[in-house]
Design a protein around this motif. Structure first.
Motif, PDB file in Angstrom:
ATOM      1  N   ASP A  61      -1.990   8.594   2.120  1.00  0.00           N
ATOM      2  CA  ASP A  61      -2.364   7.293   2.688  1.00  0.00           C
ATOM      3  C   ASP A  61      -1.181   6.345   2.876  1.00  0.00           C
ATOM      4  O   ASP A  61      -1.158   5.577   3.846  1.00  0.00           O
ATOM      5  N   LEU A  62      -0.212   6.374   1.963  1.00  0.00           N
ATOM      6  CA  LEU A  62       0.838   5.357   1.970  1.00  0.00           C
ATOM      7  C   LEU A  62       2.231   5.887   2.314  1.00  0.00           C
ATOM      8  O   LEU A  62       2.959   5.246   3.059  1.00  0.00           O
ATOM      9  N   SER A  78      -5.295  18.490   8.531  1.00  0.00           N
ATOM     10  CA  SER A  78      -5.589  17.302   7.728  1.00  0.00           C
ATOM     11  C   SER A  78      -6.009  17.731   6.324  1.00  0.00           C
ATOM     12  O   SER A  78      -6.456  18.868   6.116  1.00  0.00           O
ATOM     13  N   ARG A 135      -3.669  11.508  -2.795  1.00  0.00           N
ATOM     14  CA  ARG A 135      -4.248  10.467  -1.935  1.00  0.00           C
ATOM     15  C   ARG A 135      -3.218   9.384  -1.614  1.00  0.00           C
ATOM     16  O   ARG A 135      -3.106   8.933  -0.466  1.00  0.00           O
TER      17      ARG A 135
END
Length: 344
Positions: free
Chosen positions: A245-246, A31, A241
């Motif tokens: 995230d997307l 991660s 990010r």
């Protein structure tokens, strides 16, 4: 473009891909938070965790299956001539996996390729074996097709991509993804910059989506275009990010391939920056890095890659890569000449 410049850009694609692959090798499957905890911000080759599920025991700078399979596909393309030799390709993949196991590596064939080869070994024809392959294995190793095939006519490039995908990734999503990457590399080898390469990629993905077995999933061309726009003008940290995230960083083609184009955008076409950004994303970092830095490398050329970092690569023979790049460019020039003859 002269042959020397084309070979330099072909080398840029292959060695750029190797840099992205090797930088992401220790961080794959982790991660972003775990990467930050272990390494801070990865900016150089680092050692994987002693208990890493696939990278354990590898020295910093070691390339993985992404680079090895790309070079393998390149060699099969050269010996195949105009008609891709599926049997030779499948046997080469099987031999490769046996060799990898003998070396004690854990980074073996991906899920789609493994399923397809098992099916072929059970007697399923190669054109049917890849009917469920929708992960990113085809896109990660497709750069040699982009080197060998000129950008025009685009249908010929996409058809060659589909031909090489047939045995393992014969689906609309995988072919669209691989076509996008190959078109970007081809554009770079022809002298295009990274923005032109990304535009070409979207058009090729639209063509590729019409081929192979249809499978459900987000449209690759639309997702590449969306991912590029999502991160445009953003800082590196904000871009990372947004990708995490997307866009997503998993092995699904509709995550990792648009992610690679987003990385190319964040990096402003710089191959080493693309490699660094990819390595810190988490998820399928080595494959995203191989794709993004390979496309960037095709647009800058080998001579503009960081030579000190190249010296730190392991498990790759630069002279062999140069010979392969020259053979692929020779095939490309022959196709370009025959196309001009046909048009005359």
């Amino acid at each position: 473009m002269d042959t020397a410049e084309a070979i330099d850009r072909a080398m840029g694609a292959l060695i750029g891909g190797a840099l992205g692959d090797a930088l992401g090798m220790p961080t794959q499957l982790l991660s972003p938070a775990r990467i930050a905890e272990l390494y801070g911000h990865v900016e150089d080759f680092v050692a994987p965790l002693a208990d890493h599920p696939v990278s354990k025991g590898l020295a910093p700078g070691t390339v993985t299956d992404d680079t090895e399979q790309a070079l393998l596909l390149g060699r099969i393309l050269v010996v195949s001539g105009d008609s891709f030799d599926h049997a030779r390709w499948v046997n080469a993949l099987l031999d490769w996996e046996r060799d990898v196991k003998a070396r004690g590596s854990y980074d073996l064939l991906g899920p789609s390729t493994k399923r397809a080869i098992d099916a072929i070994n059970d007697g399923v024809p190669p054109e049917d074996a890849g009917s469920g392959g929708d992960t990113n294995g085809a896109a990660m190793r497709i750069a040699p097709v982009g080197i060998m095939m000129p950008p025009e006519p685009p249908d010929a490039l996409v058809a060659k991509v589909a031909e090489t995908c047939r045995a393992t990734h014969n689906t609309s999503i995988a072919i669209a993804s691989a076509a996008a990457v190959a078109a970007a590399v081809s554009c770079g080898v022809a002298g295009g910059d990274w923005r032109a390469a990304s535009d070409r990629a979207v058009m090729a993905a639209r063509r590729g989506a019409a081929l192979g077995h249809w499978v459900t999933g987000g449209d690759i061309a639309a997702r590449i275009d969306w991912a590029r726009g999502l991160v445009r003008g953003k800082t590196v940290s904000d871009g990372i990010r947004l990708v995490v995230d997307l866009v997503g960083t998993g092995v699904a083609s509709q995550e990792s391939v648009p992610a690679a184009f987003a990385v190319l955008e964040i990096a402003g076409g710089d191959p080493w920056q693309a490699a660094i950004i990819s390595a810190n994303l988490g998820g399928d970092t080595d494959t995203i890095g191989a794709i993004a830095a390979g496309m960037a490398g095709a647009c800058t050329g080998f001579s503009r890659l960081p030579q000190g970092r190249i010296a730190g690569l392991k498990s790759i023979d630069i002279a062999e890569v140069r010979a392969l790049a020259a053979d692929l460019v020779t095939a490309r020039m022959a196709k370009s000449s025959s196309g001009k003859d046909a048009a005359a």
